[in-house]
Design a protein around this motif. Structure first.
Motif, PDB file in Angstrom:
ATOM      1  N   LEU A 111       0.810  -1.219   0.000  1.00 15.08           N
ATOM      2  CA  LEU A 111       0.000   0.000   0.000  1.00 15.08           C
ATOM      3  C   LEU A 111       0.844   1.271   0.000  1.00 15.08           C
ATOM      4  O   LEU A 111       0.545   2.214  -0.739  1.00 15.08           O
ATOM      5  CB  LEU A 111      -0.969  -0.001   1.187  1.00 15.08           C
ATOM      6  N   GLY A 115       0.676   4.002  -2.914  1.00 13.57           N
ATOM      7  CA  GLY A 115       0.319   5.382  -2.610  1.00 13.57           C
ATOM      8  C   GLY A 115       1.329   6.377  -3.158  1.00 13.57           C
ATOM      9  O   GLY A 115       0.961   7.337  -3.854  1.00 13.57           O
ATOM     10  N   LEU A 257      -5.427   7.984  -0.687  1.00 13.91           N
ATOM     11  CA  LEU A 257      -6.285   6.946  -0.125  1.00 13.91           C
ATOM     12  C   LEU A 257      -5.460   5.732   0.294  1.00 13.91           C
ATOM     13  O   LEU A 257      -5.670   5.171   1.381  1.00 13.91           O
ATOM     14  CB  LEU A 257      -7.335   6.531  -1.153  1.00 13.91           C
ATOM     15  N   CYS A 258      -4.513   5.323  -0.547  1.00 15.02           N
ATOM     16  CA  CYS A 258      -3.657   4.183  -0.212  1.00 15.02           C
ATOM     17  C   CYS A 258      -2.824   4.461   1.036  1.00 15.02           C
ATOM     18  O   CYS A 258      -2.685   3.608   1.916  1.00 15.02           O
ATOM     19  CB  CYS A 258      -2.734   3.847  -1.380  1.00 15.02           C
ATOM     20  N   LEU A 260      -3.461   6.665   3.460  1.00 12.90           N
ATOM     21  CA  LEU A 260      -4.333   6.754   4.619  1.00 12.90           C
ATOM     22  C   LEU A 260      -4.784   5.372   5.070  1.00 12.90           C
ATOM     23  O   LEU A 260      -4.883   5.079   6.261  1.00 12.90           O
ATOM     24  CB  LEU A 260      -5.536   7.641   4.318  1.00 12.90           C
ATOM     25  N   TRP A 261      -5.084   4.521   4.106  1.00 14.06           N
ATOM     26  CA  TRP A 261      -5.502   3.155   4.395  1.00 14.06           C
ATOM     27  C   TRP A 261      -4.399   2.424   5.140  1.00 14.06           C
ATOM     28  O   TRP A 261      -4.646   1.725   6.139  1.00 14.06           O
ATOM     29  CB  TRP A 261      -5.841   2.446   3.091  1.00 14.06           C
ATOM     30  N   PHE A 262      -3.158   2.578   4.690  1.00 15.85           N
ATOM     31  CA  PHE A 262      -2.032   1.928   5.347  1.00 15.85           C
ATOM     32  C   PHE A 262      -1.833   2.500   6.760  1.00 15.85           C
ATOM     33  O   PHE A 262      -1.574   1.760   7.716  1.00 15.85           O
ATOM     34  CB  PHE A 262      -0.762   2.131   4.514  1.00 15.85           C
ATOM     35  N   THR A 264      -3.984   3.743   8.808  1.00 20.06           N
ATOM     36  CA  THR A 264      -5.046   3.403   9.738  1.00 20.06           C
ATOM     37  C   THR A 264      -5.198   1.898   9.918  1.00 20.06           C
ATOM     38  O   THR A 264      -6.109   1.463  10.609  1.00 20.06           O
ATOM     39  CB  THR A 264      -6.386   3.985   9.254  1.00 20.06           C
TER      40      THR A 264
END
Length: 264
Positions: A111, A115, A257-258, A260-262, A264
């Motif tokens: 990720l 990102g 998005l990638c 932030l996903w990683f 969190t």
């Protein structure tokens, strides 16, 4: 899991659009497979959609390809120089694929890597706002890139092996920055893709086992071919209007998005 026809259509559309639009096809097809609930078994789908997108380029540039082959047969110097530049531009990606294959495979599902690479793609696209504008060539007068231009575009294509680095985005951006007219840069990038797509299709086809064609694969093939054609024509139109950078916000949003996903 067996592929049903509507899944084939969705996946074909995703592959056809993202193969040529400067948003990076790597990751999009995997994400789409998860969204439609399809778990691929083998490489039948990948080979099918790659052949379909290859056909999209051949159809879109059929007159140019026919003229190029006619020139090669007729020993036309311009045609031979253009073909030579296509071969030269394809070398860096081939070398990178051989020597850095393991690294590319390790980072494909990362990720953070996705990102940051999406953000790099966004930056490349946005930078073309300031690339020097060159007039489009007259019909029937192909622009032959110099060795420097071809090699620069080829190096950009080699970096596009990284996940989320757009092949069309990086190569066209490199063409614009080295002084190629927008339409000529797109043409060279898409004709280069014939070598790349055909090569990757051959590599994937080595892993095929005996199977029969299905209606779902046919649906994926048709959807990818039509979407690929539309993507090529749409992208060339955007280039003519100097709106190539319009794709940058989408890539930037995916990159954030990638990350932030990683996080969190």
């Amino acid at each position: 899991m067996n592929l049903v026809w509507w899944q084939g259509v969705v996946l074909g559309l995703v592959q056809g659009l993202t193969e040529f639009l400067p948003v990076s096809s790597s990751g999009h097809l995997v994400l789409a497979e998860r969204l439609v609930g399809f778990t691929t078994q083998g490489v039948f789908l990948e080979v099918t959609v790659h052949v379909a997108t290859l056909l999209s380029v051949i159809i879109a540039y059929r007159a140019r390809i026919a003229g190029l082959f006619a020139g090669l047969v007729g020993r036309d110097g311009v045609a031979w120089r253009y073909a030579g530049m296509l071969v030269l531009a394809s070398i860096p990606a081939g070398v990178a694929g051989v020597f850095f294959k393991d690294y590319f495979e390790r980072t494909f599902h990362s990720l953070p890597a996705l990102g940051w690479n999406f953000l790099i793609t966004a930056g490349l696209l946005w930078s073309t706002r300031w690339a020097p504008a060159r007039p489009s060539p007259s019909p029937g007068q192909p622009v032959v890139p110099s060795a420097f231009q071809a090699l620069t575009i080829g190096i950009a294509q080699a970096f596009a092996i990284l996940p989320a680095i757009s092949r069309s985005g990086s190569t066209i951006a490199a063409g614009l920055w080295t002084g190629l007219p927008a339409v000529a840069a797109a043409e060279f990038s898409f004709l280069m893709s014939i070598i790349v797509i055909a090569g990757s299709g051959v590599l994937e086809a080595r892993h095929l086992t005996a199977t029969s064609a299905t209606a779902s694969l046919a649906a994926a093939f048709l959807a990818a071919m039509v979407a690929g054609l539309l993507a090529i024509y749409f992208l060339v139109a955007m280039l003519r209007r100097r709106r190539f950078h319009y794709f940058a916000p989408y890539c930037a949003a995916l990159g954030l998005l990638c990350l932030l996903w990683f996080a969190t």
